[in-house]
Design an enzyme around this catalytic site. Structure first.
Site, short mmCIF file in Angstrom:
data_model
loop_
_atom_site.label_atom_id
_atom_site.label_comp_id
_atom_site.label_asym_id
_atom_site.label_seq_id
_atom_site.Cartn_x
_atom_site.Cartn_y
_atom_site.Cartn_z
N LYS A 160 0.87 -1.03 -0.07
CA LYS A 160 -0.05 -0.05 0.07
C LYS A 160 0.87 1.38 0.06
O LYS A 160 1.11 1.76 0.80
CB LYS A 160 -0.87 0.01 1.21
CG LYS A 160 -2.25 -0.65 1.02
CD LYS A 160 -3.12 -0.73 2.40
CE LYS A 160 -4.02 0.37 2.21
NZ LYS A 160 -4.95 0.74 1.34
N1 PMP Z 1 -7.31 -2.43 -3.14
C1 PMP Z 1 -7.04 -1.36 -3.08
C2 PMP Z 1 -6.16 -0.51 -3.95
C3 PMP Z 1 -7.19 -0.73 -1.67
O1 PMP Z 1 -6.52 0.47 -1.35
C4 PMP Z 1 -7.75 -1.59 -0.66
C5 PMP Z 1 -8.05 -0.82 0.72
N2 PMP Z 1 -6.96 -1.07 1.52
C6 PMP Z 1 -8.24 -2.76 -1.07
C7 PMP Z 1 -8.11 -3.22 -2.14
C8 PMP Z 1 -8.92 -3.61 0.05
O2 PMP Z 1 -8.03 -4.21 0.90
P1 PMP Z 1 -8.54 -4.40 2.52
O3 PMP Z 1 -9.68 -5.52 2.65
O4 PMP Z 1 -7.35 -5.01 3.08
O5 PMP Z 1 -8.85 -3.05 3.09
#
Ligand code: PMP
Length: 312
Positions: A160
């Site tokens: 991220k």
């Molecule tokens: N894809 C992206 C690009 C994101 O920013 C997120 C949000 N964190 C997700 C998927 C979903 O991930 P998570 O379920 O871990 O929040």
């Protein structure tokens, strides 16, 4: 978005939010050399308790993101310490409502020069009261973006990384300006990756499909949660493989999932209606289950919910 938060975790301690500031010379501000996490805490009114959802999984992924950016964070903080600081912060805020927690690691040196090496890094965190991220959770209108997803060989989507969210921002604003709630993004090879900040699932003929983790998607914690819930609670297997855009258009049900969006049913994609145009049975059931689970109401999944307040 509310700014009712009063504290931040900054330079190893919890300080008033006004004290958690950085210089305009900060490296990460210029070059996108930061990474973050996003967690939700859910208020359970009957138990008068706040539960953080899958906190350890979020911090494991956070540490992995810092490793991709060659940060020193993992040598200075264990997952357990980050979990502890998060709980301390939420206790100081005394939230009795749903909240969103944003940990951030960033290259903090006050230097000019594009690189990852020979730079300091810091961890900071704040938490704010938070409701819906998308207003239209039950029947979202979505477009297929003309922007493409960043590639693992450009900026890895599995981390991220703050810089890669310029890609997400281009996608989201383009969709918003055209009157849509969200966008589906394609990879360079034309297959589906995910939304601007959420993973994507489709249901077709009783089978769930989602792009595999090799398709330039974030390894979502909710993605993993729904694969498990679909299998164990609804008896539906999820196939992880490349997905064509026309498979999405012809699906019986389509949904986004992620910490921010929670779980969103997609009703329309560009000029196409998905299924009946109303939330389908699988997404409806998943949503019910999900919102009970995150509030700590389902004993079987209680280990995913970390209580914030101490009770006797
Ligand atoms: N894809 C992206 C690009 C994101 O920013 C997120 C949000 N964190 C997700 C998927 C979903 O991930 P998570 O379920 O871990 O929040």
């Amino acid at each position: 978005m509310s700014t009712r938060n009063r504290y931040a975790f900054f330079r190893g301690e919890i300080v008033p939010i006004e004290k958690a500031n950085v210089s305009i010379m900060t490296h990460a501000l210029h070059y996108g050399t930061g990474c973050f996490a996003g967690l939700r805490a859910y208020w359970n009114e009957e138990e008068k308790q706040l539960f953080v959802f899958r906190i350890v999984d979020h911090f494991r992924r956070f540490i992995n993101s810092t490793r991709l950016l060659l940060m020193d964070t993992a040598n200075r903080y264990t997952v357990e310490q980050l979990v502890g600081s998060t709980l301390d912060l939420l206790r100081r805020e005394r939230y009795l409502e749903d909240a969103y927690i944003r940990p951030l690691a960033f290259k903090s040196s006050l230097e000019i020069g594009v690189r990852l090496h020979d730079l300091d890094d810091e961890v900071a965190m704040f938490a704010i009261p938070f409701g819906r991220y998308l207003q239209n959770e039950e029947a979202a209108r979505v477009t297929i973006s003309s922007w493409r997803r960043v590639d693992d060989n450009a900026i890895p989507a599995r981390g991220k990384i703050t810089g890669s969210y310029a890609n997400s921002a281009l996608i989201k604003t383009d969709a918003h300006m055209k009157g849509f709630d969200e966008a589906i993004v394609l990879n360079q090879d034309g297959h589906v990756s995910e939304g601007s900040a959420e993973n994507l699932f489709i249901i077709r003929d009783g089978v769930a499909y989602t792009p595999s983790v090799h398709e330039n998607v974030l390894e979502g914690i909710n993605r993993r949660t729904h694969i498990q819930l679909l299998r164990d609670e609804l008896g539906i297997e999820t196939v992880e493989r490349p997905i064509d855009r026309t498979e999405v258009l012809l699906a019986d049900e389509v949904f986004f999932c992620g910490t921010g969006v929670q779980i969103v049913s997609v009703a329309e994609i560009d000029s196409y209606t998905i299924g009946s145009g109303r939330m389908g049975p699988v997404v409806g059931r998943l949503r019910e289950l999900f919102f009970d689970i995150v509030r700590g109401k389902v004993r079987k999944y209680r280990e995913w919910c970390t209580p914030v307040y101490l009770t006797d």
